[in-house]
Design a protein around this motif. Structure first.
Motif, PDB file in Angstrom:
ATOM      1  N   THR A   1       0.834  -1.211   0.000  1.00 38.12           N
ATOM      2  CA  THR A   1       0.000   0.000   0.000  1.00 38.12           C
ATOM      3  C   THR A   1       0.865   1.255   0.000  1.00 38.12           C
ATOM      4  O   THR A   1       0.573   2.235  -0.695  1.00 38.12           O
ATOM      5  CB  THR A   1      -0.923  -0.008   1.214  1.00 38.12           C
ATOM      6  OG1 THR A   1      -1.695  -1.211   1.218  1.00 38.12           O
ATOM      7  CG2 THR A   1      -1.866   1.183   1.183  1.00 38.12           C
ATOM      8  N   ARG A   2       1.944   1.211   0.772  1.00 36.68           N
ATOM      9  CA  ARG A   2       2.829   2.383   0.829  1.00 36.68           C
ATOM     10  C   ARG A   2       3.463   2.657  -0.535  1.00 36.68           C
ATOM     11  O   ARG A   2       3.551   3.808  -0.978  1.00 36.68           O
ATOM     12  CB  ARG A   2       3.923   2.158   1.874  1.00 36.68           C
ATOM     13  CG  ARG A   2       4.835   3.364   2.083  1.00 36.68           C
ATOM     14  CD  ARG A   2       5.911   3.050   3.103  1.00 36.68           C
ATOM     15  NE  ARG A   2       6.764   1.970   2.636  1.00 36.68           N
ATOM     16  CZ  ARG A   2       7.753   2.136   1.763  1.00 36.68           C
ATOM     17  NH1 ARG A   2       8.005   3.324   1.249  1.00 36.68           N
ATOM     18  NH2 ARG A   2       8.507   1.114   1.420  1.00 36.68           N
ATOM     19  N   LYS A   3       3.901   1.584  -1.227  1.00 38.39           N
ATOM     20  CA  LYS A   3       4.497   1.768  -2.553  1.00 38.39           C
ATOM     21  C   LYS A   3       3.472   2.316  -3.541  1.00 38.39           C
ATOM     22  O   LYS A   3       3.779   3.193  -4.358  1.00 38.39           O
ATOM     23  CB  LYS A   3       5.055   0.439  -3.047  1.00 38.39           C
ATOM     24  CG  LYS A   3       6.266  -0.046  -2.266  1.00 38.39           C
ATOM     25  CD  LYS A   3       6.761  -1.383  -2.784  1.00 38.39           C
ATOM     26  CE  LYS A   3       7.977  -1.872  -1.981  1.00 38.39           C
ATOM     27  NZ  LYS A   3       8.444  -3.200  -2.459  1.00 38.39           N
ATOM     28  N   LYS A   4       2.247   1.796  -3.476  1.00 41.73           N
ATOM     29  CA  LYS A   4       1.206   2.304  -4.362  1.00 41.73           C
ATOM     30  C   LYS A   4       0.945   3.783  -4.103  1.00 41.73           C
ATOM     31  O   LYS A   4       0.760   4.576  -5.031  1.00 41.73           O
ATOM     32  CB  LYS A   4      -0.077   1.496  -4.183  1.00 41.73           C
ATOM     33  CG  LYS A   4       0.008   0.068  -4.709  1.00 41.73           C
ATOM     34  CD  LYS A   4      -1.301  -0.673  -4.505  1.00 41.73           C
ATOM     35  CE  LYS A   4      -1.230  -2.099  -5.042  1.00 41.73           C
ATOM     36  NZ  LYS A   4      -2.506  -2.839  -4.829  1.00 41.73           N
ATOM     37  N   LEU A   5       0.926   4.142  -2.838  1.00 43.05           N
ATOM     38  CA  LEU A   5       0.703   5.555  -2.506  1.00 43.05           C
ATOM     39  C   LEU A   5       1.842   6.426  -3.029  1.00 43.05           C
ATOM     40  O   LEU A   5       1.619   7.550  -3.490  1.00 43.05           O
ATOM     41  CB  LEU A   5       0.551   5.712  -0.988  1.00 43.05           C
ATOM     42  CG  LEU A   5      -0.738   5.160  -0.380  1.00 43.05           C
ATOM     43  CD1 LEU A   5      -0.702   5.291   1.136  1.00 43.05           C
ATOM     44  CD2 LEU A   5      -1.955   5.883  -0.935  1.00 43.05           C
ATOM     45  N   ASP A   6       3.080   5.907  -2.924  1.00 46.02           N
ATOM     46  CA  ASP A   6       4.218   6.672  -3.455  1.00 46.02           C
ATOM     47  C   ASP A   6       4.079   6.890  -4.964  1.00 46.02           C
ATOM     48  O   ASP A   6       4.388   7.967  -5.486  1.00 46.02           O
ATOM     49  CB  ASP A   6       5.526   5.942  -3.145  1.00 46.02           C
ATOM     50  CG  ASP A   6       5.848   5.950  -1.656  1.00 46.02           C
ATOM     51  OD1 ASP A   6       5.256   6.792  -0.953  1.00 46.02           O
ATOM     52  OD2 ASP A   6       6.645   5.117  -1.210  1.00 46.02           O
ATOM     53  N   VAL A   7       3.634   5.820  -5.680  1.00 46.33           N
ATOM     54  CA  VAL A   7       3.471   5.936  -7.130  1.00 46.33           C
ATOM     55  C   VAL A   7       2.352   6.904  -7.480  1.00 46.33           C
ATOM     56  O   VAL A   7       2.450   7.700  -8.423  1.00 46.33           O
ATOM     57  CB  VAL A   7       3.206   4.538  -7.745  1.00 46.33           C
ATOM     58  CG1 VAL A   7       2.849   4.663  -9.221  1.00 46.33           C
ATOM     59  CG2 VAL A   7       4.418   3.642  -7.564  1.00 46.33           C
ATOM     60  N   LEU A   8       1.267   6.844  -6.724  1.00 43.51           N
ATOM     61  CA  LEU A   8       0.100   7.661  -7.037  1.00 43.51           C
ATOM     62  C   LEU A   8       0.169   9.069  -6.458  1.00 43.51           C
ATOM     63  O   LEU A   8      -0.754   9.858  -6.651  1.00 43.51           O
ATOM     64  CB  LEU A   8      -1.162   6.971  -6.509  1.00 43.51           C
ATOM     65  CG  LEU A   8      -1.494   5.593  -7.118  1.00 43.51           C
ATOM     66  CD1 LEU A   8      -2.696   4.991  -6.416  1.00 43.51           C
ATOM     67  CD2 LEU A   8      -1.765   5.720  -8.607  1.00 43.51           C
ATOM     68  N   GLU A   9       1.260   9.374  -5.757  1.00 44.89           N
ATOM     69  CA  GLU A   9       1.338  10.682  -5.087  1.00 44.89           C
ATOM     70  C   GLU A   9       1.278  11.830  -6.083  1.00 44.89           C
ATOM     71  O   GLU A   9       0.678  12.872  -5.832  1.00 44.89           O
ATOM     72  CB  GLU A   9       2.629  10.752  -4.274  1.00 44.89           C
ATOM     73  CG  GLU A   9       2.766  12.034  -3.479  1.00 44.89           C
ATOM     74  CD  GLU A   9       4.030  12.047  -2.641  1.00 44.89           C
ATOM     75  OE1 GLU A   9       4.238  13.017  -1.903  1.00 44.89           O
ATOM     76  OE2 GLU A   9       4.820  11.079  -2.737  1.00 44.89           O
ATOM     77  N   ALA A  10       1.918  11.632  -7.293  1.00 44.02           N
ATOM     78  CA  ALA A  10       1.962  12.727  -8.277  1.00 44.02           C
ATOM     79  C   ALA A  10       0.722  12.779  -9.156  1.00 44.02           C
ATOM     80  O   ALA A  10       0.588  13.698  -9.975  1.00 44.02           O
ATOM     81  CB  ALA A  10       3.199  12.575  -9.166  1.00 44.02           C
ATOM     82  N   VAL A  11      -0.200  11.808  -9.033  1.00 39.12           N
ATOM     83  CA  VAL A  11      -1.355  11.752  -9.930  1.00 39.12           C
ATOM     84  C   VAL A  11      -2.242  12.995  -9.817  1.00 39.12           C
ATOM     85  O   VAL A  11      -2.658  13.554 -10.840  1.00 39.12           O
ATOM     86  CB  VAL A  11      -2.159  10.465  -9.673  1.00 39.12           C
ATOM     87  CG1 VAL A  11      -3.503  10.505 -10.387  1.00 39.12           C
ATOM     88  CG2 VAL A  11      -1.355   9.252 -10.139  1.00 39.12           C
ATOM     89  N   PRO A  12      -2.590  13.478  -8.618  1.00 40.44           N
ATOM     90  CA  PRO A  12      -3.452  14.681  -8.552  1.00 40.44           C
ATOM     91  C   PRO A  12      -2.847  15.880  -9.275  1.00 40.44           C
ATOM     92  O   PRO A  12      -3.555  16.602  -9.990  1.00 40.44           O
ATOM     93  CB  PRO A  12      -3.584  14.935  -7.043  1.00 40.44           C
ATOM     94  CG  PRO A  12      -3.385  13.601  -6.413  1.00 40.44           C
ATOM     95  CD  PRO A  12      -2.357  12.920  -7.261  1.00 40.44           C
ATOM     96  N   THR A  13      -1.525  16.089  -9.117  1.00 35.69           N
ATOM     97  CA  THR A  13      -0.883  17.230  -9.799  1.00 35.69           C
ATOM     98  C   THR A  13      -0.931  17.056 -11.310  1.00 35.69           C
ATOM     99  O   THR A  13      -1.247  17.997 -12.059  1.00 35.69           O
ATOM    100  CB  THR A  13       0.568  17.364  -9.326  1.00 35.69           C
ATOM    101  OG1 THR A  13       0.577  17.516  -7.906  1.00 35.69           O
ATOM    102  CG2 THR A  13       1.216  18.571  -9.968  1.00 35.69           C
TER     103      THR A  13
END
Length: 407
Positions: free
Chosen positions: A281-293
């Motif tokens: 879950t942490r890795k997925k969150l790291d990958v998806l962190e830039a998606v909103p921007t």
């Protein structure tokens, strides 16, 4: 009886540890009325001759924290042969002795507060930390005029757990509910408490679980009871008659690690699986962190592209893009006109200055040739100079004409 505080050793306990601050007795044993005993944070010793009430204080504390029926000190047994155990009822009535009538072989029990009197009886213990945290546990019961047994007292007992200090003198604020002869009920006492944080119950186990949880005593019901029993024995050393029994009861316990290895292994595997899920879950969150921007950037680019596409649409006339291009071309042409006009004006100025310079040079040359002729020089020299200058000027004109023809 005397009470001596022992000097505190600050290295023995941490500031967040709960330690007894005060003990209150209300119509308990030989203590008539309300008595308060402060306790030093470093510890306390209760000293005095036999029969002065040392065990009575400790038994009052046991009545608050220990389950029913209480195990009171052996030294507090009623008769000289120590066969009759003390009870909460005998302490509440203030039993003194039993007198046997030799003629009738009947036994009469004497009390400081005999039948026919009604009064409250109980005890309270207050714990505190050096961080300002305080909690008070209370056991109280209404001893009616006809209360005559331990069962009656047990049924009438109410237990309180108060976040903070609680003075037993507040029991005078309680009023009876309806036609009840007992003013100290769970409902009436609850009015003195904060329902969001405090507890009023008729169940001693409920009080014990909540109290042990707050004081950090034991992790299970079994360990809590064993810890409280050991605390009871440590407080009243008279109850320790055999070091072997104490060792067997509180040190030698059945090893449970081997019998519970399967549970431990299953718990470990479950924790390992949860850790894997957490890492994924942490890795997925790291990958998806830039998606909103990125989504915001794409949305802005889409809106900008749509606006530009609308420029190509004709609405009964030239499109907005054509108008925009025409305006840009018009601005450029206007700028070029201004630039060419300025250059033409500058060129005309330079041409006038060049013509003036040329005329000045021509006059100077004519004057020089005339002076040469006057001094006896060759008069044809002036004509040759004129021819050379005309030929040079003609060659320059021809070169300019060829360049313009090529353009």
């Amino acid at each position: 009886m005397s009470i001596a505080d022992t000097p505190p050793d600050l290295g023995m306990f941490h500031s967040g540890q709960y330690r007894i601050e005060q003990v209150q007795l209300l119509n308990w044993g030989s203590y008539a009325g309300l008595h308060r005993m402060p306790v030093g944070r470093g510890g306390i010793a209760i000293l005095g001759p036999t029969g002065r009430g040392k065990s009575t204080v400790l038994d009052a504390m046991a009545a608050v924290i220990m389950p029913n029926p209480q195990e009171f000190n052996r030294a507090a047994r009623d008769d000289s042969r120590q066969r009759s155990e003390r009870t909460v009822y005998s302490y509440a009535r203030g039993k003194t002795d039993e007198v046997r009538d030799a003629a009738s072989d009947r036994t009469t029990t004497r009390f400081l507060r005999p039948l026919g009197q009604a009064f409250p009886s109980g005890a309270a213990i207050t714990w505190s930390t050096e961080l300002g945290q305080t909690v008070t546990a209370v056991r109280v019961a209404w001893i009616g005029e006809d209360t005559a047994s331990q069962d009656d007292v047990t049924q009438a007992s109410v237990y309180l757990l108060v976040q903070g200090r609680f003075d037993l003198s507040r029991l005078s604020e309680v009023t009876r509910e309806g036609t009840s002869q007992n003013p100290l009920t769970r409902g009436s006492l609850a009015r003195l408490l904060d329902p969001a944080h405090d507890l009023a119950t008729s169940s001693q186990p409920e009080l014990r679980v909540r109290l042990c949880g707050q004081l950090g005593i034991g992790g299970s019901d079994e360990s809590q009871l064993k810890a409280l029993t050991l605390l009871r024995r440590a407080q009243a050393s008279k109850g320790v008659f055999s070091i072997d029994d104490l060792f067997k009861q509180f040190v030698l316990v059945q090893p449970q690690a081997l019998s519970r290895w399967e549970t431990t292994l299953a718990t470990y595997r479950e924790a390992s699986a949860l850790y894997d899920v957490f890492e994924t879950t942490r890795k997925k969150l790291d990958v998806l962190e830039a998606v909103p921007t990125l989504a915001d950037r794409y949305e802005l680019a889409g809106r900008d592209g749509s606006a530009k596409r609308r420029l190509l649409v004709d609405d009964d006339g030239p499109s907005r893009l054509r108008v925009w291009l025409a305006e840009r071309v018009g601005s450029w042409v206007s700028g070029e006109v201004d630039r060419v006009t300025t250059e033409k004006r500058e060129q005309g100025e330079r041409r006038r200055r060049a013509q003036a310079d040329e005329q000045l040079a021509f006059r100077s040359r004519e004057q020089a040739l005339a002076r040469i002729s006057e001094l006896g020089g060759d008069p044809t020299q002036s004509l040759r100079e004129h021819v050379a200058a005309a030929e040079a000027e003609l060659a320059a004109v021809e070169r300019t004409r060829g360049r313009l023809a090529a353009a």
